[in-house]
Design an enzyme around this catalytic site. Structure first.
Site, short mmCIF file in Angstrom:
data_model
loop_
_atom_site.label_atom_id
_atom_site.label_comp_id
_atom_site.label_asym_id
_atom_site.label_seq_id
_atom_site.Cartn_x
_atom_site.Cartn_y
_atom_site.Cartn_z
N ASN A 19 0.84 -1.20 0.00
CA ASN A 19 0.00 0.00 0.00
C ASN A 19 0.88 1.25 0.00
O ASN A 19 1.94 1.29 0.63
CB ASN A 19 -1.01 0.01 1.15
N CYS B 175 -4.02 0.64 -2.53
CA CYS B 175 -3.86 -0.57 -1.71
C CYS B 175 -2.78 -1.48 -2.31
O CYS B 175 -2.46 -1.41 -3.50
CB CYS B 175 -5.17 -1.36 -1.67
N GLU C 39 -2.98 -4.63 -3.03
CA GLU C 39 -3.48 -5.52 -4.08
C GLU C 39 -3.48 -4.80 -5.44
O GLU C 39 -3.07 -5.36 -6.46
CB GLU C 39 -4.91 -5.98 -3.74
N CYS D 219 -10.19 -4.83 0.16
CA CYS D 219 -11.28 -3.85 0.14
C CYS D 219 -12.13 -4.06 -1.13
O CYS D 219 -11.72 -4.77 -2.05
CB CYS D 219 -10.74 -2.42 0.22
N1 THU Z 1 -5.21 -1.60 2.58
C1 THU Z 1 -4.61 -2.40 1.67
O1 THU Z 1 -3.55 -2.06 1.13
N2 THU Z 1 -5.20 -3.57 1.37
C2 THU Z 1 -6.29 -4.07 2.00
O2 THU Z 1 -6.70 -5.17 1.71
C3 THU Z 1 -6.98 -3.28 3.03
C4 THU Z 1 -6.49 -1.89 3.20
C5 THU Z 1 -4.53 -0.36 2.99
C6 THU Z 1 -5.12 0.93 2.51
C7 THU Z 1 -4.58 1.89 3.56
O3 THU Z 1 -3.26 2.28 3.19
C8 THU Z 1 -4.48 1.06 4.82
O4 THU Z 1 -4.48 -0.29 4.40
C9 THU Z 1 -5.61 1.29 5.81
O5 THU Z 1 -6.84 1.18 5.21
#
Ligand code: THU
Length: 136
Positions: free
Chosen positions: A43, A54, A56, A89
């Site tokens: 992320n 994110c 992913e 998400c």
């Molecule tokens: N986040 C991800 O990178 N992947 C996920 O599956 C859930 C959330 C990140 C986005 C943000 O930088 C942090 O986690 C908090 O939401």
């Protein structure tokens, strides 16, 4: 073929690369590609929170940028430092729907080392997949 355990370890290796000064919530993702290569992402946050990407999507967009196509993702591992299974998400699920089959295995993890193997179809039932509009 990369095992679930190996893919998770490869995701773990890049977890510290996450740029998450606002949430302090690092996430990493590893994609096993159909050619056997592994593409990873983390992320990347922004002071304008909505500009955050994110892990992913970082991984999937990297794969596409490198020339991989729809259907080239064989499995997905997601890693963080959470008490419960870290699930993608809804925006990332929609991006997965664009490029992966519903049968694609997704390995969800939590800090105690437990792994939950699910599929994209289970995480995104009845996903929006096509612009099947009626021609007027
Ligand atoms: N986040 C991800 O990178 N992947 C996920 O599956 C859930 C959330 C990140 C986005 C943000 O930088 C942090 O986690 C908090 O939401």
């Amino acid at each position: 073929m990369t095992t679930a355990k190996e893919l998770i370890e490869l995701a773990k290796e890049v977890l510290d690369n996450a740029y998450c000064p606002y949430s302090q919530f690092p996430v990493s993702c590893a994609l096993e590609m159909t050619d056997g290569r592994v593409i990873r992402g983390v992320n990347v946050e922004n002071v304008s929170f909505g500009a955050t990407n994110c892990a992913e999507r970082s991984a999937i967009f990297t794969a596409i940028s490198q020339g991989y196509k729809k259907g080239n993702i064989r499995a997905i591992a997601i890693v963080g430092k959470t008490t419960n299974y870290l699930a993608p998400c809804q925006i990332c699920r929609q991006v997965m729907v664009e490029f992966c089959d519903p049968t694609t295995p997704i390995y969800l993890t939590k800090a105690d080392g437990e792994v939950l193997t699910t599929t994209l179809g289970e995480l995104s039932p009845m996903a929006f997949k096509e612009l099947d509009r009626i021609e007027e």
